[in-house]
Design an enzyme around this catalytic site. Structure first.
Site, PDB file in Angstrom:
ATOM      1  CD  GLU A  71       9.698 -32.036-137.140  1.00 41.99           C
ATOM      2  OE1 GLU A  71      10.159 -30.920-137.186  1.00 41.99           O
ATOM      3  OE2 GLU A  71      10.056 -32.629-136.252  1.00 41.99           O
ATOM      4  CG  HIS A  89       9.250 -36.752-140.467  1.00 42.04           C
ATOM      5  ND1 HIS A  89      10.548 -37.091-140.366  1.00 42.04           N
ATOM      6  CD2 HIS A  89       8.848 -36.536-139.007  1.00 42.04           C
ATOM      7  CE1 HIS A  89      10.901 -37.126-139.140  1.00 42.04           C
ATOM      8  NE2 HIS A  89       9.892 -36.791-138.418  1.00 42.04           N
ATOM      9  CG  HIS A  91      10.784 -40.874-135.614  1.00 41.83           C
ATOM     10  ND1 HIS A  91      10.176 -40.593-134.605  1.00 41.83           N
ATOM     11  CD2 HIS A  91      10.922 -39.503-136.639  1.00 41.83           C
ATOM     12  CE1 HIS A  91      10.006 -39.364-134.527  1.00 41.83           C
ATOM     13  NE2 HIS A  91      10.233 -38.644-135.863  1.00 41.83           N
TER      14      HIS A  91
HETATM   15 ZN   LIG Z   1      10.241 -36.775-136.330  1.00 34.49          ZN
END
Ligand SMILES: [Zn+2]
Length: 211
Positions: A71, A89, A91
């Site tokens: 990413e 970042h 999840h």
């Molecule tokens: Zn991700």
């Protein structure tokens, strides 16, 4: 703490707080034209400083044996157009629920102002692609947070600590909203109510001292 040490510290905290599982999620922190980022395919609670690659803002690998997180293009796209110095970042569960079911997270609590008010959900694109990076950049405009459709959340800050706290707040706001929906119809704060909060924060009343 060096940039790479910070990644280890906040990576560990992200796992401890259940914001990421396995090898999901990635963090980066910028200094000048260099960005230290978590490596691809490594669990965030098992990082050592040497494992964390350093890239420049153009995406060239400057230091490190491991590949940067997939990413990284998204991180660099956000750095390119904002004054962010750190990006987180994850999840996380409630953030991902909102990102899979809605187009935005409405301000149900005044603390949403800390993230810029409404949090937008960036359009879906395959992870790691320039398309996803562009979509996140659009959703992030003027904000400290964005959600990524069917994927997760991303936050920025002037420091990694700030970006990390923004991620915790984003997850908390998403949890309040999602749980609220199971109880009833959460009230959304109006622009007027939010403006009043900003006004209040800028002009806090001083308590008179008893003489
Ligand atoms: Zn991700």
């Amino acid at each position: 703490m060096s940039l790479r040490e910070q990644l280890c510290e906040y990576g560990r905290r992200a796992v401890e707080l259940g914001l990421v599982i396995g090898t999901s999620g990635n963090l980066s922190v910028r200094e000048g034209d260099l960005v230290a980022v978590t490596p691809s395919g490594a669990a965030l609670d098992r990082l050592t400083p040497e494992m964390c690659p350093i890239v420049d803002v153009e995406g060239y690998l400057v230091e490190g044996d491991l590949q940067p997180s997939s990413e990284t293009p998204m991180h660099l796209a956000v750095y390119e157009t904002t004054d962010a110095r750190a990006i987180v970042h994850t999840h996380s569960v409630f953030g991902t629920i909102v990102a899979t079911t809605m187009t935005e997270l409405p301000p149900v609590h005044y603390n949403a102002l800390l993230l810029g008010g409404v949090v937008k959900v960036a359009e879906y694109a395959t992870y790691g692609t320039p398309e996803l990076a562009a979509n996140v950049r659009t959703a992030m405009e003027g904000k400290k947070a964005a959600l990524m459709a069917n994927h997760g959340g991303v936050t920025v800050g002037a420091t990694l600590e700030e970006a990390f706290e923004a991620t915790r707040l984003l997850e908390w706001l998403c949890e309040v909203y999602v749980r609220g929906l199971s109880v009833g119809k959460p009230a959304i704060l109006t622009d007027e109510q939010l403006n009043a909060v900003v006004e209040r924060a800028l002009n806090p009343p001083a308590f008179p001292r008893r003489l």
